[in-house]
Design a protein around this motif. Structure first.
Motif, PDB file in Angstrom:
ATOM      1  N   PRO A 252      -3.573  29.232  17.735  1.00 27.89           N
ATOM      2  CA  PRO A 252      -4.529  27.982  17.633  1.00 27.89           C
ATOM      3  C   PRO A 252      -5.755  27.648  18.606  1.00 27.89           C
ATOM      4  N   PHE A 253      -5.466  27.906  20.039  1.00 29.64           N
ATOM      5  CA  PHE A 253      -6.425  27.662  21.117  1.00 29.64           C
ATOM      6  C   PHE A 253      -6.974  29.148  21.336  1.00 29.64           C
ATOM      7  N   ALA A 254      -6.163  30.141  21.485  1.00 28.18           N
ATOM      8  CA  ALA A 254      -6.466  31.390  21.810  1.00 28.18           C
ATOM      9  C   ALA A 254      -7.481  31.866  20.924  1.00 28.18           C
ATOM     10  N   VAL A 264      -9.357  35.703  27.087  1.00 34.35           N
ATOM     11  CA  VAL A 264      -8.187  34.714  26.826  1.00 34.35           C
ATOM     12  C   VAL A 264      -7.012  35.809  27.109  1.00 34.35           C
ATOM     13  N   PHE A 265      -6.157  35.129  28.071  1.00 34.74           N
ATOM     14  CA  PHE A 265      -4.712  35.393  28.322  1.00 34.74           C
ATOM     15  C   PHE A 265      -3.749  34.617  27.693  1.00 34.74           C
ATOM     16  N   ALA A 266      -3.123  35.166  26.780  1.00 32.78           N
ATOM     17  CA  ALA A 266      -2.321  33.983  25.790  1.00 32.78           C
ATOM     18  C   ALA A 266      -0.677  34.457  25.838  1.00 32.78           C
ATOM     19  N   TRP A 276       3.446  36.845  15.746  1.00 33.15           N
ATOM     20  CA  TRP A 276       2.374  36.220  14.957  1.00 33.15           C
ATOM     21  C   TRP A 276       1.043  35.918  15.717  1.00 33.15           C
ATOM     22  N   LEU A 277       1.073  35.868  17.158  1.00 36.44           N
ATOM     23  CA  LEU A 277      -0.110  35.664  17.911  1.00 36.44           C
ATOM     24  C   LEU A 277      -0.877  37.069  17.741  1.00 36.44           C
ATOM     25  N   LEU A 278      -0.107  38.000  17.945  1.00 33.73           N
ATOM     26  CA  LEU A 278      -0.781  39.319  18.137  1.00 33.73           C
ATOM     27  C   LEU A 278      -1.092  39.562  16.548  1.00 33.73           C
ATOM     28  N   VAL A 290      -8.224  39.209  23.512  1.00 33.79           N
ATOM     29  CA  VAL A 290      -6.975  38.367  23.826  1.00 33.79           C
ATOM     30  C   VAL A 290      -5.962  39.353  24.590  1.00 33.79           C
ATOM     31  N   LYS A 291      -5.426  39.205  25.515  1.00 37.50           N
ATOM     32  CA  LYS A 291      -4.310  39.778  26.358  1.00 37.50           C
ATOM     33  C   LYS A 291      -3.023  38.962  25.925  1.00 37.50           C
TER      34      LYS A 291
END
Length: 438
Positions: A252-254, A264-266, A276-278, A290-291
């Motif tokens: 939700p931030f990334a 972004v490095f998350a 689920w981030l991926l 995003v990494k």
């Protein structure tokens, strides 16, 4: 008649029958009740014109039609009137009587037996009628896609399955109701839950601030009450800035920060959150920005973050115009991780305006939560943050428990090895974009 008195009377007339008190298994048929309502007979062709003038007198009750067919005359309609405002013909105001006369309507009031059913009652009214008298009725919940997430109190537990079903019945789109049965596991930030009613499927999709997130709610952390905070932090970053999200959850931030053309490095330790981030980065088409990492927060800071900061803040950093932000949203423990920043980097320090800005979340039960969080963070870093940090109150979590965000620029004396550290204070000015809440 005073409004509060009307509300009290209205709740008596339109409350469910008393025999539902103590019900633990929902029986919708038990909510049938007949009430007597005053009605006014009018010709059907003048109904619309007349209703505009009878707003005060007409029945205002969600789920109940104010105009119904006259069972005795198909050319007429019956207008439902408020039983606490209209008792007899004399209850109409002068202006109302005038319009009735103009339209040739007889002001004589008739009585109509109206049958109320389960469908006519609001969730609060149903729960108030069912739960023991005088006890708190909580009809609120967090909505996570199709899931209603409740946090029931002990006295509500005997009625938990009924409460869950009522939440599903009375809230369109909700098909599952769950109750949290333990505190958040600080390792993976998830908690055990019990399905009270409806489908067992915890795979859900939510929209927040124009972005879509998909995840298994039973295995990851998601709090819809933080949408404003996600937005607030996102707005602080400009195109080209860098964000390190230490406890990223499902993004939700990334995701919104990456959409602003930031790098972004998350990171998240929970393998499910990482998965689920991926997925959500791809879903929102920011996967190239995003990494994603699946590490403990400390390892993420000492590894990828340190490595990137050495490049970002190195000899060529004078040419850099973007800012570096570090978000640490793990309120129960994030302040402890601040110790990792002590002597994290080697070499000569960069200029003050290029130093990373930290947004660290914490809970506080102190009477002065802002000062408490400043002192906690300062104690871990070994400096005073009172003059060079800002505190943003995020939300009230429970009685006497606040969630706050402390924002500060990491002093070079903390971040770099072999620097002289003034324990009382340092020269960094307070951040201009935040305000300190006192």
């Amino acid at each position: 008649m005073p409004e509060i008195e009307t509300d009290q009377r209205d709740s008596e007339l339109f409350s469910p029958p008393s025999n539902v008190r103590g019900m633990t298994k929902l029986d919708r048929t038990a909510f049938k009740k007949t009430v007597t309502i005053p009605v006014l007979k009018v010709r059907k062709e003048i109904v619309n014109k007349l209703m505009r003038s009878l707003k005060r007198a007409a029945l205002q009750r969600p789920g109940i039609k104010r105009v119904i067919e006259d069972p005795e005359d198909e050319e007429s309609r019956l207008i439902m009137l408020d039983p606490y405002k209209i008792f007899t013909d004399d209850s109409f105001e002068r202006a109302e009587l005038s319009i009735l006369k103009q339209l040739n309507v007889n002001p004589q009031i008739s009585k109509y037996s109206l049958e109320l059913t389960y469908e006519n009652f609001k969730s609060e009214e149903i729960l108030k009628a069912v739960l023991p008298e005088g006890q708190d009725v909580t009809s609120g919940f967090s909505r996570v896609g199709h899931i209603a997430h409740l946090n029931l109190r002990d006295h509500q537990l005997p009625f938990k399955h009924l409460i869950g079903q009522v939440m599903i019945d009375k809230n369109p789109g909700i098909t599952s109701a769950v109750n949290k049965i333990n505190n958040i596991d600080n390792t993976y930030r998830n908690f055990q839950m019990e399905v009270l009613s409806g489908e067992e499927n915890m795979m859900t999709k939510v929209r927040e601030n124009s972005y879509t997130y998909e995840f298994d709610f039973s295995k990851v952390y998601w709090n819809p009450r933080l949408s404003t905070e996600h937005s607030r932090i996102t707005e602080l970053l400009k195109s080209g800035d860098v964000l390190f999200d230490v406890f990223a959850g499902v993004g939700p931030f990334a995701v919104p920060v990456a959409k602003k053309n930031c790098t972004v490095f998350a990171n998240d330790l929970n393998p499910e959150s990482h998965k689920w981030l991926l997925h959500n980065c791809k879903l929102n088409k920011v996967d190239q920005k995003v990494k994603v990492f699946n590490l403990d927060g400390k390892d993420f800071l000492q590894g990828p973050v340190r490595e990137e900061l050495m490049q970002q803040l190195g000899p060529l950093s004078k040419e850099r115009k973007h800012s570096v932000h570090i978000v640490m949203n793990l309120p129960a423990k994030a302040i402890e991780f601040l110790s990792v920043f002590k002597s994290l980097l080697d070499g000569p320090p960069c200029s003050t305006e290029l130093l990373p800005i930290v947004h660290c979340y914490s809970f506080s039960k102190d009477p002065n939560p802002a000062k408490d969080v400043q002192q906690q963070a300062g104690a871990v870093l070994g400096i005073s943050l009172e003059a060079c940090s800002s505190i943003h109150p995020v939300r009230n979590v429970a009685p006497n428990k606040e969630m706050l965000c402390i924002t500060f620029r990491i002093p070079a004396a903390v971040l770099y090895k072999n620097q002289t550290l003034n324990l009382e204070n340092h020269d960094d000015p307070p951040l201009k974009r935040q305000r300190t809440e006192k």
